[in-house]
Scaffold this motif. Structure first.
Motif, PDB file in Angstrom:
ATOM      1  N   LEU A   7       0.848  -1.188   0.000  1.00 31.85           N
ATOM      2  CA  LEU A   7       0.000   0.000   0.000  1.00 31.85           C
ATOM      3  C   LEU A   7       0.885   1.240   0.000  1.00 31.85           C
ATOM      4  CD1 LEU A   7      -2.701  -0.992   2.634  1.00 31.85           C
ATOM      5  CD2 LEU A   7      -3.006  -0.741   0.166  1.00 31.85           C
ATOM      6  N   PRO A   8       0.474   2.266  -0.718  1.00 33.71           N
ATOM      7  CA  PRO A   8       1.254   3.505  -0.687  1.00 33.71           C
ATOM      8  C   PRO A   8       1.131   4.176   0.685  1.00 33.71           C
ATOM      9  CG  PRO A   8      -0.800   3.835  -1.874  1.00 33.71           C
ATOM     10  CD  PRO A   8      -0.723   2.368  -1.559  1.00 33.71           C
ATOM     11  N   MET A   9       2.146   4.907   1.048  1.00 33.99           N
ATOM     12  CA  MET A   9       2.116   5.657   2.301  1.00 33.99           C
ATOM     13  C   MET A   9       1.515   7.025   2.014  1.00 33.99           C
ATOM     14  SD  MET A   9       5.722   4.150   3.773  1.00 33.99           S
ATOM     15  CE  MET A   9       5.933   5.324   5.067  1.00 33.99           C
ATOM     16  N   THR A  10       0.205   6.992   1.833  1.00 29.64           N
ATOM     17  CA  THR A  10      -0.562   8.181   1.475  1.00 29.64           C
ATOM     18  C   THR A  10      -1.768   8.275   2.390  1.00 29.64           C
ATOM     19  OG1 THR A  10      -1.817   6.891  -0.157  1.00 29.64           O
ATOM     20  CG2 THR A  10       0.141   8.053  -0.962  1.00 29.64           C
ATOM     21  N   PRO A  11      -2.496   9.401   2.363  1.00 26.34           N
ATOM     22  CA  PRO A  11      -3.697   9.513   3.192  1.00 26.34           C
ATOM     23  C   PRO A  11      -4.671   8.357   2.936  1.00 26.34           C
ATOM     24  CG  PRO A  11      -3.121  11.651   2.292  1.00 26.34           C
ATOM     25  CD  PRO A  11      -2.218  10.633   1.623  1.00 26.34           C
ATOM     26  N   VAL A  12      -5.481   8.061   3.953  1.00 26.49           N
ATOM     27  CA  VAL A  12      -6.347   6.889   3.928  1.00 26.49           C
ATOM     28  C   VAL A  12      -7.261   6.853   2.707  1.00 26.49           C
ATOM     29  CG1 VAL A  12      -8.150   7.866   5.420  1.00 26.49           C
ATOM     30  CG2 VAL A  12      -7.806   5.401   5.346  1.00 26.49           C
ATOM     31  N   GLU A  13      -7.798   7.969   2.279  1.00 23.14           N
ATOM     32  CA  GLU A  13      -8.689   7.970   1.116  1.00 23.14           C
ATOM     33  C   GLU A  13      -7.942   7.572  -0.157  1.00 23.14           C
ATOM     34  OE1 GLU A  13     -12.002   8.148   1.100  1.00 23.14           O
ATOM     35  OE2 GLU A  13     -11.942   8.337   3.280  1.00 23.14           O
ATOM     36  N   GLU A  14      -6.696   7.987  -0.278  1.00 20.79           N
ATOM     37  CA  GLU A  14      -5.895   7.591  -1.441  1.00 20.79           C
ATOM     38  C   GLU A  14      -5.551   6.102  -1.380  1.00 20.79           C
ATOM     39  OE1 GLU A  14      -2.531  10.163  -2.254  1.00 20.79           O
ATOM     40  OE2 GLU A  14      -3.721  11.928  -1.675  1.00 20.79           O
ATOM     41  N   ARG A  15      -5.284   5.606  -0.192  1.00 24.07           N
ATOM     42  CA  ARG A  15      -5.033   4.171  -0.033  1.00 24.07           C
ATOM     43  C   ARG A  15      -6.283   3.378  -0.420  1.00 24.07           C
ATOM     44  NH1 ARG A  15      -1.834   2.598   5.512  1.00 24.07           N
ATOM     45  NH2 ARG A  15       0.167   2.400   4.482  1.00 24.07           N
ATOM     46  N   LEU A  16      -7.423   3.855   0.025  1.00 20.55           N
ATOM     47  CA  LEU A  16      -8.689   3.195  -0.286  1.00 20.55           C
ATOM     48  C   LEU A  16      -8.903   3.123  -1.792  1.00 20.55           C
ATOM     49  CD1 LEU A  16     -11.967   3.663   1.600  1.00 20.55           C
ATOM     50  CD2 LEU A  16     -11.964   3.875  -0.849  1.00 20.55           C
ATOM     51  N   GLU A  17      -8.707   4.236  -2.469  1.00 19.11           N
ATOM     52  CA  GLU A  17      -8.864   4.271  -3.934  1.00 19.11           C
ATOM     53  C   GLU A  17      -7.862   3.346  -4.615  1.00 19.11           C
ATOM     54  OE1 GLU A  17     -11.377   5.464  -5.542  1.00 19.11           O
ATOM     55  OE2 GLU A  17     -12.204   6.289  -3.688  1.00 19.11           O
ATOM     56  N   PHE A  18      -6.648   3.287  -4.090  1.00 19.50           N
ATOM     57  CA  PHE A  18      -5.627   2.394  -4.635  1.00 19.50           C
ATOM     58  C   PHE A  18      -6.117   0.949  -4.591  1.00 19.50           C
ATOM     59  CE2 PHE A  18      -2.073  -0.513  -3.876  1.00 19.50           C
ATOM     60  CZ  PHE A  18      -1.272  -0.256  -4.984  1.00 19.50           C
ATOM     61  N   ILE A  19      -6.644   0.534  -3.449  1.00 21.46           N
ATOM     62  CA  ILE A  19      -7.141  -0.845  -3.299  1.00 21.46           C
ATOM     63  C   ILE A  19      -8.273  -1.111  -4.277  1.00 21.46           C
ATOM     64  CG2 ILE A  19      -8.419  -2.389  -1.749  1.00 21.46           C
ATOM     65  CD1 ILE A  19      -6.742  -1.159   0.540  1.00 21.46           C
ATOM     66  N   LEU A  20      -9.238  -0.212  -4.329  1.00 25.21           N
ATOM     67  CA  LEU A  20     -10.399  -0.421  -5.202  1.00 25.21           C
ATOM     68  C   LEU A  20      -9.978  -0.466  -6.668  1.00 25.21           C
ATOM     69  CD1 LEU A  20     -13.040   1.807  -3.383  1.00 25.21           C
ATOM     70  CD2 LEU A  20     -12.696  -0.683  -3.209  1.00 25.21           C
ATOM     71  N   GLU A  21      -9.022   0.356  -7.052  1.00 33.38           N
ATOM     72  CA  GLU A  21      -8.529   0.325  -8.435  1.00 33.38           C
ATOM     73  C   GLU A  21      -7.781  -0.976  -8.718  1.00 33.38           C
ATOM     74  OE1 GLU A  21      -6.255   3.851  -9.298  1.00 33.38           O
ATOM     75  OE2 GLU A  21      -7.932   5.160  -8.739  1.00 33.38           O
ATOM     76  N   GLU A  22      -6.975  -1.433  -7.773  1.00 31.97           N
ATOM     77  CA  GLU A  22      -6.227  -2.682  -7.953  1.00 31.97           C
ATOM     78  C   GLU A  22      -7.179  -3.874  -8.114  1.00 31.97           C
ATOM     79  OE1 GLU A  22      -2.867  -3.702  -8.123  1.00 31.97           O
ATOM     80  OE2 GLU A  22      -2.505  -1.592  -8.513  1.00 31.97           O
ATOM     81  N   LEU A  23      -8.257  -3.858  -7.356  1.00 32.48           N
ATOM     82  CA  LEU A  23      -9.210  -4.973  -7.416  1.00 32.48           C
ATOM     83  C   LEU A  23     -10.085  -4.913  -8.651  1.00 32.48           C
ATOM     84  CD1 LEU A  23     -10.244  -5.191  -3.678  1.00 32.48           C
ATOM     85  CD2 LEU A  23      -8.795  -6.781  -4.943  1.00 32.48           C
ATOM     86  N   GLY A  24     -10.335  -3.708  -9.157  1.00 38.08           N
ATOM     87  CA  GLY A  24     -11.087  -3.517 -10.398  1.00 38.08           C
ATOM     88  C   GLY A  24     -12.355  -4.323 -10.480  1.00 38.08           C
ATOM     89  N   ARG A  25     -12.479  -5.129 -11.517  1.00 30.63           N
ATOM     90  CA  ARG A  25     -13.702  -5.893 -11.790  1.00 30.63           C
ATOM     91  C   ARG A  25     -14.003  -6.970 -10.764  1.00 30.63           C
ATOM     92  NH1 ARG A  25     -12.655  -6.900 -18.040  1.00 30.63           N
ATOM     93  NH2 ARG A  25     -12.857  -4.750 -18.741  1.00 30.63           N
ATOM     94  N   ALA A  26     -13.016  -7.364  -9.990  1.00 31.75           N
ATOM     95  CA  ALA A  26     -13.231  -8.449  -9.024  1.00 31.75           C
ATOM     96  C   ALA A  26     -14.222  -8.066  -7.945  1.00 31.75           C
ATOM     97  CB  ALA A  26     -11.901  -8.852  -8.384  1.00 31.75           C
TER      98      ALA A  26
END
Length: 180
Positions: free
Chosen positions: A159-178
């Protein structure tokens, strides 16, 4: 439809629980971290299953908690604040043997192949009643749980060391269609 069981792991104090909380705020299902909950419960009753009293009993309760959380995740996307392989990492960190049943559980109860790992982050690390580890132990915990997931065939996604909302978006983007 099978549930999508997504794990967030890493050392203590790296922002996992905060992130799972924000995912819950967005309508996803998220589990409670076993270790913290067990420490709270055992402290309240002066129980023996505290990591500073009986590491093996503490690990057994964590395993039981994680198995129940796994079985409760019956549909949709569920975000796990740690999971069964974390118990293996904990036992290794503490120099304890990994019993055959713990190994069997890590092999049998499988999660999404990508595991999100929160790296040590000294700037946000704080001790509290349940988190007594030093930042150095938190870093060793990160290494131990990360190694356990790799040993069980998972792909680590830092996970990037960024604010929680950016981390959240990172996860959701990584998971994509799943994500359902």
């Amino acid at each position: 439809m099978n549930p999508l069981r997504v794990v967030l792991t890493g050392g203590p104090g790296s922002g996992k629980s905060t992130l799972v909380g924000r995912l819950r705020d967005r309508g996803y299902t998220g589990t409670e971290e076993a270790g913290r909950a067990i420490i709270q419960d055992q402290s309240a009753i002066d129980g023996p299953a505290l990591p500073w009293r009986d590491k093996d009993l503490f690990a057994e309760l964590m395993l039981s908690w994680e198995l129940r959380s796994y079985r409760a995740a019956e549909q949709g996307t569920v975000f796990f604040d740690r999971a069964v392989p974390d118990v293996v990492g904990y036992l290794r960190l503490e120099g304890r043997p990994v019993p055959a049943h713990v190994h069997a559980a890590a092999l049998r109860y499988r999660y999404h192949p990508q595991v999100f790992v929160a790296p040590p982050w000294p700037e946000i690390y704080r001790n509290d009643a349940e988190r007594r580890q030093s930042p150095e132990v938190a870093e060793r915990t990160h290494a131990a749980v990360s190694a356990a997931y790799v040993d069980y065939g998972y792909e680590l996604v830092p996970l990037p060391m960024t604010p929680v909302e950016e981390r959240l978006e990172f996860i959701l983007e990584e998971l994509g269609r799943a994500i359902s």
